[in-house]
Design an enzyme around this catalytic site. Structure first.
Site, mmCIF file in Angstrom:
data_model
loop_
_atom_site.group_PDB
_atom_site.id
_atom_site.type_symbol
_atom_site.label_atom_id
_atom_site.label_comp_id
_atom_site.label_asym_id
_atom_site.label_seq_id
_atom_site.Cartn_x
_atom_site.Cartn_y
_atom_site.Cartn_z
ATOM 1 N N GLU A 73 -16.720 5.586 -40.149
ATOM 2 C CA GLU A 73 -16.042 6.996 -40.596
ATOM 3 C C GLU A 73 -16.406 7.786 -39.845
ATOM 4 O OE1 GLU A 73 -17.086 8.521 -44.337
ATOM 5 O OE2 GLU A 73 -17.262 10.945 -43.302
ATOM 6 N N CYS A 97 -9.872 7.221 -47.192
ATOM 7 C CA CYS A 97 -9.498 7.467 -48.174
ATOM 8 C C CYS A 97 -8.677 9.217 -48.053
ATOM 9 C CB CYS A 97 -11.557 7.680 -48.804
ATOM 10 S SG CYS A 97 -11.188 9.056 -49.872
HETATM 11 S S1 SF4 Z 1 -14.782 9.763 -48.868
HETATM 12 FE FE1 SF4 Z 1 -15.946 7.886 -49.702
HETATM 13 S S2 SF4 Z 1 -17.270 8.325 -51.417
HETATM 14 FE FE2 SF4 Z 1 -15.215 10.234 -51.519
HETATM 15 S S3 SF4 Z 1 -13.985 8.596 -53.005
HETATM 16 FE FE3 SF4 Z 1 -13.232 9.050 -50.424
HETATM 17 S S4 SF4 Z 1 -14.468 6.442 -50.314
HETATM 18 FE FE4 SF4 Z 1 -15.288 7.376 -51.902
#
Ligand code: SF4
Length: 281
Positions: free
Chosen positions: A122, A92
């Site tokens: 993470e 992400c």
């Molecule tokens: S940081 Fe995590 S919760 Fe936020 S948009 Fe990205 S995957 Fe989704």
């Protein structure tokens, strides 16, 4: 009975993006689960032949690897690339940001403080981007800063899903301890948007159904928030758990879903509740 979905629910932007990337790369494997939802992981396997691997040894058995939303460590990424694997990065962008900050600030000589859980993938990934592991500290509270050798220059980031108030406490504690502080707000709003929308609906509904994995922490949090406004709240994983008695005599059924609940599961639940409501008439 009226059925109303919360204004914001289900998959966040990062998960939607990662699923789309995985669907575009059939016969691959995702390094780590893209989401905490076994039905969706099974669907990716069944419809797209996308496998799931959890460690580097298993990852090396595949030619194409899709990196999960939470990211992986810099070392594992390097191994995959050095072995000639095709790496599709579905990390992400909200997770890539703290990775880049940690790399750049540690290169500039800042001590790194990361607010998060050291066992979370993470955070393992974010911390791995520091060029100086000795001067990289992972803390879960302001108390844990006591006694840490911070030096004079500190850069601080947070795990994307942490609570802003706790992050403020850490930043405040650091601000009075070091000469120079660079604080980056790396918290993602997706979870809070779902929580606020679910709370708003729970205040008006007379029964709430929260859909999501029984082990999904953000679904459990949604459930407990709604439960604080409304006693008749039910946490289910799919439509098979619905009980007609929950809806007897009710006027408004609110629905929300955790960030790892796919739309097709939500649609099945809505359809089943509509059937139950129609049968009651
Ligand atoms: S940081 Fe995590 S919760 Fe936020 S948009 Fe990205 S995957 Fe989704």
């Amino acid at each position: 009975m009226k059925i109303e979905l919360a204004k914001s629910y289900g998959f966040c932007y990062g998960v939607k993006r990662a699923i789309k990337i995985a669907e575009e790369h059939p016969h691959s494997a995702t390094f780590g689960p893209l989401i905490h939802n076994k039905d969706e992981i099974n669907r990716l396997k069944k419809d797209y032949d996308v496998d799931l691997v959890e460690n580097i040894d298993d990852a090396l058995k595949f030619d194409t690897l899709v990196i999960r939303t939470h990211g992986i460590t810099k070392e594992n990424l390097k191994i995959l690339k050095s072995q000639g694997k095709k790496v599709i990065n579905a990390t992400c962008p909200y997770v890539t940001t703290p990775q880049n900050i940690v790399q750049n600030m540690s290169k500039e000589g800042y001590t790194i403080v990361i607010f998060g859980d050291k066992n979370h993938p993470e955070i393992k990934g974010v911390a791995s981007y520091s060029v100086d592991p000795e001067r990289t500290h992972i803390v879960l509270s302001a108390k844990e800063l006591i006694g840490l050798p911070l030096g004079t220059k500190v850069a601080v980031v947070a795990q994307t899903t942490r609570k802003p108030q706790q992050y403020q406490e850490i930043v405040a504690a650091l601000a009075v301890r070091v000469a120079e502080l660079r604080a980056f707000n790396t918290i993602c709003n997706a979870t809070f948007e779902n929580q606020e929308a679910a709370a708003e609906l729970a205040k008006r509904a007379d029964v709430m159904v929260i859909i999501g994995g029984k082990h999904s922490s953000n679904t459990k949090q949604l459930y407990s928030i709604c439960k604080s406004y409304l006693d008749e709240c039910y946490h289910i994983e799919n439509e098979s758990e619905l009980k007609p008695k929950w809806f007897k005599g009710k006027k408004l059924c609110g629905i929300s879903a955790g960030a790892s609940t796919p739309d097709w599961i939500i649609e099945n639940v809505v359809k089943k509740i509509e059937e139950i409501a129609n049968n009651e008439l």
